[in-house]
Design a protein around this motif. Structure first.
Motif, PDB file in Angstrom:
ATOM      1  N   VAL A   1      29.862  75.166   5.928  1.00  0.00           N
ATOM      2  CA  VAL A   1      30.044  74.666   7.290  1.00  0.00           C
ATOM      3  C   VAL A   1      29.729  73.176   7.353  1.00  0.00           C
ATOM      4  N   ARG A   2      28.676  72.759   6.659  1.00  0.00           N
ATOM      5  CA  ARG A   2      28.334  71.332   6.642  1.00  0.00           C
ATOM      6  C   ARG A   2      29.459  70.520   6.009  1.00  0.00           C
ATOM      7  N   THR A   3      30.085  71.078   4.980  1.00  0.00           N
ATOM      8  CA  THR A   3      31.225  70.397   4.362  1.00  0.00           C
ATOM      9  C   THR A   3      32.369  70.267   5.353  1.00  0.00           C
ATOM     10  N   ARG A   4      32.661  71.355   6.061  1.00  0.00           N
ATOM     11  CA  ARG A   4      33.703  71.314   7.093  1.00  0.00           C
ATOM     12  C   ARG A   4      33.377  70.256   8.146  1.00  0.00           C
ATOM     13  N   ALA A   5      32.109  70.198   8.538  1.00  0.00           N
ATOM     14  CA  ALA A   5      31.705  69.248   9.572  1.00  0.00           C
ATOM     15  C   ALA A   5      31.912  67.811   9.101  1.00  0.00           C
ATOM     16  N   LEU A   6      31.509  67.533   7.869  1.00  0.00           N
ATOM     17  CA  LEU A   6      31.679  66.178   7.357  1.00  0.00           C
ATOM     18  C   LEU A   6      33.155  65.835   7.192  1.00  0.00           C
ATOM     19  N   LEU A   7      33.951  66.801   6.786  1.00  0.00           N
ATOM     20  CA  LEU A   7      35.389  66.564   6.675  1.00  0.00           C
ATOM     21  C   LEU A   7      35.988  66.244   8.041  1.00  0.00           C
TER      22      LEU A   7
ATOM     23  N   VAL B   1      28.003  66.743  12.164  1.00  0.00           N
ATOM     24  CA  VAL B   1      27.238  67.333  11.064  1.00  0.00           C
ATOM     25  C   VAL B   1      25.922  67.909  11.570  1.00  0.00           C
ATOM     26  N   ARG B   2      25.240  67.170  12.436  1.00  0.00           N
ATOM     27  CA  ARG B   2      23.947  67.648  12.955  1.00  0.00           C
ATOM     28  C   ARG B   2      24.133  68.889  13.829  1.00  0.00           C
ATOM     29  N   ILE B   3      25.150  68.877  14.683  1.00  0.00           N
ATOM     30  CA  ILE B   3      25.400  70.010  15.575  1.00  0.00           C
ATOM     31  C   ILE B   3      25.711  71.273  14.784  1.00  0.00           C
ATOM     32  N   SER B   4      26.257  71.112  13.583  1.00  0.00           N
ATOM     33  CA  SER B   4      26.683  72.258  12.783  1.00  0.00           C
ATOM     34  C   SER B   4      25.524  72.968  12.083  1.00  0.00           C
ATOM     35  N   ARG B   5      24.351  72.387  12.106  1.00  0.00           N
ATOM     36  CA  ARG B   5      23.211  73.026  11.448  1.00  0.00           C
ATOM     37  C   ARG B   5      22.904  74.372  12.103  1.00  0.00           C
ATOM     38  N   GLY B   6      22.633  75.352  11.272  1.00  0.00           N
ATOM     39  CA  GLY B   6      22.302  76.669  11.785  1.00  0.00           C
ATOM     40  C   GLY B   6      23.497  77.590  11.964  1.00  0.00           C
ATOM     41  N   THR B   7      24.710  77.087  11.710  1.00  0.00           N
ATOM     42  CA  THR B   7      25.893  77.935  11.882  1.00  0.00           C
ATOM     43  C   THR B   7      26.408  78.470  10.541  1.00  0.00           C
ATOM     44  N   GLU B   8      25.609  78.331   9.487  1.00  0.00           N
ATOM     45  CA  GLU B   8      26.028  78.828   8.176  1.00  0.00           C
ATOM     46  C   GLU B   8      25.989  80.351   8.114  1.00  0.00           C
ATOM     47  N   ASN B   9      25.141  80.970   8.942  1.00  0.00           N
ATOM     48  CA  ASN B   9      25.055  82.429   8.959  1.00  0.00           C
ATOM     49  C   ASN B   9      25.756  82.974  10.205  1.00  0.00           C
TER      50      ASN B   9
ATOM     51  N   ALA C   1      27.709  82.738  15.760  1.00  0.00           N
ATOM     52  CA  ALA C   1      28.074  83.449  16.988  1.00  0.00           C
ATOM     53  C   ALA C   1      27.399  82.822  18.204  1.00  0.00           C
ATOM     54  N   ARG C   2      26.140  82.429  18.052  1.00  0.00           N
ATOM     55  CA  ARG C   2      25.450  81.760  19.168  1.00  0.00           C
ATOM     56  C   ARG C   2      26.123  80.436  19.513  1.00  0.00           C
ATOM     57  N   ALA C   3      26.594  79.728  18.482  1.00  0.00           N
ATOM     58  CA  ALA C   3      27.293  78.465  18.732  1.00  0.00           C
ATOM     59  C   ALA C   3      28.561  78.709  19.543  1.00  0.00           C
ATOM     60  N   GLY C   4      29.281  79.783  19.240  1.00  0.00           N
ATOM     61  CA  GLY C   4      30.474  80.113  20.012  1.00  0.00           C
ATOM     62  C   GLY C   4      30.142  80.391  21.464  1.00  0.00           C
ATOM     63  N   ARG C   5      29.046  81.106  21.705  1.00  0.00           N
ATOM     64  CA  ARG C   5      28.627  81.384  23.085  1.00  0.00           C
ATOM     65  C   ARG C   5      28.271  80.095  23.826  1.00  0.00           C
ATOM     66  N   LYS C   6      27.491  79.239  23.182  1.00  0.00           N
ATOM     67  CA  LYS C   6      27.125  77.962  23.820  1.00  0.00           C
ATOM     68  C   LYS C   6      28.361  77.117  24.097  1.00  0.00           C
ATOM     69  N   ALA C   7      29.325  77.147  23.180  1.00  0.00           N
ATOM     70  CA  ALA C   7      30.555  76.375  23.379  1.00  0.00           C
ATOM     71  C   ALA C   7      31.280  76.824  24.629  1.00  0.00           C
ATOM     72  N   GLY C   8      31.395  78.143  24.826  1.00  0.00           N
ATOM     73  CA  GLY C   8      32.058  78.646  26.027  1.00  0.00           C
ATOM     74  C   GLY C   8      31.359  78.191  27.291  1.00  0.00           C
ATOM     75  N   VAL C   9      30.035  78.231  27.296  1.00  0.00           N
ATOM     76  CA  VAL C   9      29.271  77.801  28.474  1.00  0.00           C
ATOM     77  C   VAL C   9      29.490  76.320  28.745  1.00  0.00           C
TER      78      VAL C   9
ATOM     79  N   MET D   1      32.248  70.521  19.512  1.00  0.00           N
ATOM     80  CA  MET D   1      31.594  70.517  18.200  1.00  0.00           C
ATOM     81  C   MET D   1      30.986  71.878  17.886  1.00  0.00           C
ATOM     82  N   LEU D   2      30.399  72.532  18.874  1.00  0.00           N
ATOM     83  CA  LEU D   2      29.826  73.852  18.651  1.00  0.00           C
ATOM     84  C   LEU D   2      30.917  74.886  18.371  1.00  0.00           C
ATOM     85  N   GLN D   3      32.038  74.783  19.100  1.00  0.00           N
ATOM     86  CA  GLN D   3      33.142  75.718  18.856  1.00  0.00           C
ATOM     87  C   GLN D   3      33.666  75.575  17.436  1.00  0.00           C
ATOM     88  N   SER D   4      33.823  74.348  16.981  1.00  0.00           N
ATOM     89  CA  SER D   4      34.309  74.120  15.626  1.00  0.00           C
ATOM     90  C   SER D   4      33.344  74.685  14.590  1.00  0.00           C
TER      91      SER D   4
END
Length: 400
Positions: A131-137, A261-269, A274-282, A318-321
């Motif tokens: 995910v961090r690689t995707r974020a940096l890309l 890159v920073r926002i993507s931390r914690g989305t590797e699992n 899933a929590r990031a997707g929920r926050k993105a919708g809100v 960023m959270l959705q991505s």
């Protein structure tokens, strides 16, 4: 920024930067080349893009299977070279029919390289770095497109056919250089033969994943808010100065470059994604509510609401991505990263097709009720992402 990445990932980052510099030039000049140099109408260009988008949607998952069978590296290089060919062919377009053919093949190549690139990332990056690689890309992509778009100003100023053609050929060259960087600088990722790997229909049998793709497709409609909805809304329904459109677009780009890159931390699992997707919708729902309020405000209050909405939008984006990347990697069984990445891209492709119509006919045309309805769509999609992703009853074991 890349010091903690493997040499293979750094090569992929370099290839992406090279390629997106050319893409940025094409983003700025492509439509004008087709209308001013080729002589196509705006309607013909729009129709060609729509046809191409539908073709790309249809072939996305099957081409992901191709990446699994051939090996992601070989497939990615092949699709990049095919894009170089189609970009070169575009310089020879003289009719609408020929343009549709070139656009359709371009869509095939683009869909193919997306799935192959996702599988290549899964193959060369450690699981906790995907995910961090995707974020940096994504950061690198934004930088490359921004620089390329700025450079395209020279082409637009000269406004002559031969200069447009040179710009297209320069973009074709970046595809070839990027392909060479990957071909000669990255290790091969093992291919998965059909007889020993998952079925080519595995992703389509995975109900949990398909429901997630649909929800993520709704969330991925957010680019149309900023690129279509906000400019039209500011220009036609608020008293905000039109230069605010540029301010909000720049704010979005800068935030993605600095924070993705920073926002993507914690989305590797799976749970974090899933929590990031929920926050993105809100957050995307809050964006729409903020825009709805500007229907009845004026002056400084409107400007403040627009900035707040733009900040909520970019955080949600960023959270959705990041959440989508994490989920798509985690739900894919071994040997099926290509097809799962291809299927994951389908949600974005559907969102890209539907979003402009939704934003213009519902949000902008209806005013604040339309924005609130759009907010409801984002909110529901976001709230259901964790439910679907982590709900065992929705799981159907993929058949191999």
């Amino acid at each position: 920024m890349t010091e903690h990445f493997t040499p293979a990932v750094r090569r992929l980052i370099a290839a992406t930067l090279i390629n997106t510099l050319g893409n940025g030039v094409y983003v700025a000049v492509g439509a004008l080349y087709l209308t001013r140099a080729v002589g196509l109408s705006v309607a013909h260009v729009g129709a060609g893009l729509t046809i191409a988008a539908l073709v790309g949607l249809i072939v996305s998952t099957p081409l992901g299977v191709v990446a699994d069978r051939l090996g992601p590296k070989r497939a990615y290089v092949g699709f990049l070279l095919l894009q170089a060919v189609t970009m070169t062919s575009l310089t020879q377009v003289r009719s609408f029919e020929w343009y549709v053919v070139v656009a359709a093949v371009t869509a095939v190549a683009d869909s193919g390289q997306r799935g192959a690139k996702g599988a290549l990332i899964a193959g060369v990056a450690p699981s906790d770095q995907r995910v961090r690689t995707r974020a940096l890309l994504r950061v690198v992509t934004n930088i490359g497109i921004a620089v390329g778009t700025a450079a395209a100003g020279v082409v637009l100023t000269i406004d002559r056919r031969e200069v447009y053609v040179a710009a297209l050929l320069a973009n074709a060259l970046t595809y070839m250089v990027a392909a060479a960087v990957v071909r000669f600088g990255m290790p091969a990722v093992a291919k998965v033969p059909a007889k020993s790997g998952p079925s080519g229909l595995t992703a389509f049998r995975d109900r949990r994943f398909l429901v997630f793709v649909g929800l993520d497709g709704v969330l991925s409609m957010h680019p149309a808010l900023l690129q279509v909805g906000v400019p039209l809304w500011i220009a036609t329904r608020t008293d905000a100065p039109r230069w605010m459109i540029s301010v909000l677009l720049v704010l979005n780009s800068v935030a993605v470059i600095l924070l993705q890159v920073r926002i993507s931390r914690g989305t590797e699992n799976l749970s974090g994604a899933a929590r990031a997707g929920r926050k993105a919708g809100v957050l995307l729902a809050i964006t729409c509510v903020g825009l709805a309020l500007t229907d009845v405000t004026s002056g400084v209050v409107t400007i403040g609401l627009l900035i707040a909405a733009a900040l909520a939008h970019v955080l949600g984006e960023m959270l959705q991505s990041a959440g989508g990347w994490g989920i798509s990697f985690e739900l894919a069984p071994p040997g099926a990263q290509g097809q799962y990445q291809g299927a994951y891209a389908m949600g974005h492709q559907v969102g890209d097709l539907v979003a402009p119509l939704l934003v213009t006919t519902v949000a902008v045309s209806w005013g604040w009720p339309g924005w609130l309805l759009t907010a409801g769509l984002f909110l529901v999609a976001g709230l259901f992402v964790p439910v679907v992703v982590q709900e065992p009853e929705l799981v159907m074991q993929p058949q191999v």
